[in-house]
Design an enzyme around this catalytic site. Structure first.
Site, mmCIF file in Angstrom:
data_model
loop_
_atom_site.group_PDB
_atom_site.id
_atom_site.type_symbol
_atom_site.label_atom_id
_atom_site.label_comp_id
_atom_site.label_asym_id
_atom_site.label_seq_id
_atom_site.Cartn_x
_atom_site.Cartn_y
_atom_site.Cartn_z
ATOM 1 N N ARG A 1 3.515 -6.893 -3.121
ATOM 2 C CA ARG A 1 3.442 -5.927 -4.210
ATOM 3 C C ARG A 1 3.794 -6.509 -5.570
ATOM 4 O O ARG A 1 3.454 -5.951 -6.583
ATOM 5 C CB ARG A 1 4.371 -4.738 -3.920
ATOM 6 C CG ARG A 1 3.757 -3.866 -2.860
ATOM 7 C CD ARG A 1 4.657 -2.724 -2.464
ATOM 8 N NE ARG A 1 4.361 -2.348 -1.093
ATOM 9 C CZ ARG A 1 5.252 -2.062 -0.181
ATOM 10 N NH1 ARG A 1 6.531 -2.077 -0.478
ATOM 11 N NH2 ARG A 1 4.890 -1.749 1.038
ATOM 12 N N VAL A 2 4.513 -7.609 -5.600
ATOM 13 C CA VAL A 2 4.868 -8.142 -6.912
ATOM 14 C C VAL A 2 4.417 -9.573 -7.126
ATOM 15 O O VAL A 2 4.352 -10.046 -8.251
ATOM 16 C CB VAL A 2 6.395 -8.064 -7.170
ATOM 17 C CG1 VAL A 2 6.836 -6.646 -7.311
ATOM 18 C CG2 VAL A 2 7.168 -8.767 -6.095
#
Lengths: 525, 181
Positions: free
Chosen positions: A380-381
């Site tokens: 997600r990052v």
């Protein structure tokens, strides 16, 4: 040199003379029952939750952790052998929250969750200790993740990139290569200055020994600490091990190379923590909780098992520049049973982490190793942490692979396919082939970029499938000899410049002609 | 639920009644006398300990025993309630808790002192003065001889232990010498 008896007695005398007599004031309780590694004590009125207590006196004494504070008794988990503890013994408060020794001295060592060495290389002298439980850094102290934590695996670095300070879950059934991914990542940190902490929870001693041997063989022990709580250790050790790992990691994150606290001018260290695996820790925590009679919840885990993991994984972070910009990346591992990711612990940890790498038995058995299912794995990052060069080449691979998967399922029904579909299937097969990688062979990012660039730009489309990996390997070797500037350029500038693309194109073409002609006449030249 | 908690409940209830009737000392004495009686009569203590007799029956028997004694009605009722709920075996624990609660109410503390040699009266008195100053409560000494201490004193107040004995110092020295090297 001869040692005189007189000298010895003089030293002993001076030691004893230096001993200042102090009246010992202690708060105590009495043990009312012992069993299953749990003791219950009466008294200890002011004991704190999580405080270290001493059970018994003198040589027989063993440490314990005040775990459950009840109206008229205290539940204590015994950290060690409970053989010497008996009913009626005294329990003494130490007024210390449990902490472990930390520091650079631990690098290259194998220790147990209390920080005691178990590798037979002598005692470790540490002057600093860190509490095993620590509130995670606040919002102000943090910065968003922006540097890559290269795993050295093409499938992960290109598609599911991990950033420094991220928490990425490695999840899969037994025998799918979860530990292998973690070990490859540790090996790949060899010259990056990242300190790795491998926490082995509930594994066989032989497996841990194997990991140590592998890391030594690949020269990766010199930046690694191994914390081992094996299957035969008591449950409290298994429960504490990840916290010990985090405490040790935090030391490097908050301190510069010189051992002084990190600050704007003194950069903090980068740490990679592998918790292998958290399902065993949860099971150990369940065991302890049930023994101290905390009410069981779903799958008999106590109600706060989510908090146990979120607390631990929140400690992974990227610190702000004011705090020295250190980082702690966490790679928790979860073992699923027959691919059931909807079980309690897997769903918990999936929701806590910033993404997950799914490893599947089917892929593993069909020879795709690392057996990463790139369709359902996410980060997600990490995307913001990828270097530009990788981002530019990896953009199209995701789409190509997704289309390939769709077509591959569809194409099993019929054989009449149009040209475009065939080309896409062809490309997909080659991409899958390119993403395969041998164990203990992490690749540097510039080599990964070139491999993926070559595959996505169709250089391998007409290379027969069995020869794709050899083609990749030999092309990289060829480039290293004939165009080392390109590799260096990508490494230093972190982008693939237009000139580099032209040179790459030329070199790849020349190499390919050679390669293909060799394939056509295997006996030639 | 643990038995200590149960005993605490009964002791608390008894104290509340005693306070209402202003008969704390009598009840406390009655408890003491009953325990003495129990200890001197093996049959009675046996009756209290066995669980084979139905609580109701047991209560009747105990009632009969206490009928012609000088025990007050409150105390007899208390014993009846305890027996009927099958908790007569906890009586000694209830007594300890009761005494503790009374002490707590009146700002008193019991300090358990042990020493290797008997203490003189003046020593005891100065100890009481010092401990009262430290705890801010009226201190009562309970002294016991413990030759294992070799010398010095060991004082326990509630769950705090003040160890000024030779054995304690030797233990300290040992651990210090072992960790310093």
């Amino acid at each position: 040199m001869e040692i005189r008896a007189e000298e010895i007695s003089r030293i002993i005398r001076s030691q004893i003379e230096g001993f200042d007599t102090q009246v010992d004031v202690a708060e105590v309780g009495t043990i009312i029952s012992v069993g299953d590694g749990i003791a219950r004590a009466y008294g200890l009125e002011k004991v704190m939750a999580g405080e270290l207590v001493q059970l018994g006196e003198g040589d027989r004494s063993v440490m314990g952790l005040a775990f459950n504070l009840e109206e008229d008794n205290v539940g204590i988990i015994i950290l060690g052998s409970s053989d010497s503890v008996k009913e009626g013994d005294q329990v003494k408060r130490t007024r210390k929250i449990m902490s472990v020794p930390v520091g650079r001295q631990f690098i290259g060592r194998v220790v147990n969750p209390l920080g005691l060495p178990i590798d037979g290389k002598g005692p470790i002298k540490a002057d600093t200790t860190n509490p095993i439980e620590r509130i995670a850094p606040g919002i102000v102290d943090r910065k968003s993740v922006h540097e890559p934590m290269q795993t050295g695996l093409k499938a992960i670095d290109s598609l599911i990139p991990i950033g420094r300070g991220q928490r990425e879950l490695i999840i899969g059934d037994r025998q799918t290569g979860k530990t292998a991914v973690a070990i490859d990542t540790i090996i790949n940190q060899r010259d990056t200055g990242v300190i790795c902490i491998y926490v082995a929870i509930g594994q066989k001693r032989s497996t841990v020994a194997q990991v140590v041997k592998t890391l030594e063989q690949y020269d990766a022990m010199k930046h690694t600490i191994i914390i081992s709580a094996t299957a035969s250790d008591p449950a409290p050790f298994l429960f504490l091990a990840p916290m010990t790992g985090a405490a040790m990691g935090e030391y490097f994150m908050w301190h510069g190379q010189d051992g002084k606290p990190s600050s704007k001018t003194n950069a903090g260290g980068h740490v990679l923590c592998v918790y292998d695996d958290l399902s065993k820790q949860a099971a150990a925590y369940r065991e302890i909780s049930l023994l101290v009679r905390r009410p069981p919840g779903r799958e008999a885990y106590p109600g706060d098992v989510f908090y146990l993991h979120s607390r631990l994984l929140e400690r992974a972070c990227k610190l702000s520049d004011e705090r020295g910009a250190g980082s702690l990346t966490a790679l928790p591992v979860i073992e699923t049973q027959a691919g059931d990711v909807a079980a309690y612990i897997p769903t918990n940890v999936i929701s806590i982490t910033d993404g997950q790498i799914f490893l599947e038995s089917d892929l593993f058995n069909s020879g795709i190793r690392p057996a990463v299912n790139v369709g359902i794995s996410v980060s997600r990052v990490g995307g913001s942490a990828q270097i530009k060069a990788m981002k530019s080449v990896a953009g199209s691979i995701k789409l190509d692979l997704a289309q390939y998967r769709e077509l591959a399922a569809f194409s099993q029904f019929g054989s009449d396919l149009d040209k475009a579909t065939l080309a896409q299937l062809n490309r997909g097969q080659r991409l899958v082939e390119i993403l395969k990688q041998g164990q203990y062979q992490p690749m540097s990012v510039e080599r990964q970029v070139i491999s993926i660039w070559m595959a996505t730009n169709g250089y391998v489309d007409d290379v027969p499938l069995p020869h794709v990996r050899r083609f990749e390997k030999e092309l990289l070797e060829y480039l290293e000899v004939n165009a080392p500037d390109i590799l260096r350029g990508i490494r230093d500038s972190k982008v693939v410049s237009d000139e580099a693309k032209v040179t790459l194109n030329d070199n790849a073409k020349t190499f390919k002609e050679d390669f293909m002609s060799q394939l056509a006449s295997p006996t030639g030249a | 639920m643990s038995l200590g908690l149960v005993a605490n409940r009964y002791a608390k209830a008894l104290l509340q009644i005693a306070l209402k009737e202003e008969s704390v000392t009598e009840i406390s004495k009655a408890l003491h006398r009953f325990t003495e009686m129990k200890n001197s009569q093996p049959d009675l203590s046996h009756l209290i300990e066995v669980s084979i007799i139905h609580p109701k029956k047991k209560a009747d028997i105990v009632d009969l025993i206490l009928a012609n004694s000088e025990f007050g009605t409150t105390f007899r009722n208390f014993i009846r309630v305890v027996t009927e709920s099958g908790r007569l075996r906890l009586l000694s624990q209830i007594q300890t808790r009761f005494n503790h609660l009374v002490d707590e109410r009146e700002g008193r503390l019991e300090a358990q002192v042990s020493s290797a040699h008997p203490l003189s009266e003046s020593q005891k008195e100065s100890l009481i003065v010092l401990l009262s100053k430290r705890t801010g409560k009226k201190v009562r000494l309970a002294w016991a001889l413990d030759p294992l201490l070799i010398g010095g004193l060991k004082i326990q107040v509630n769950s705090t232990i003040i160890d000024a004995s030779i054995v304690g110092l030797l233990h300290q020295m040992k651990s210090k010498l072992l960790t310093q090297s």
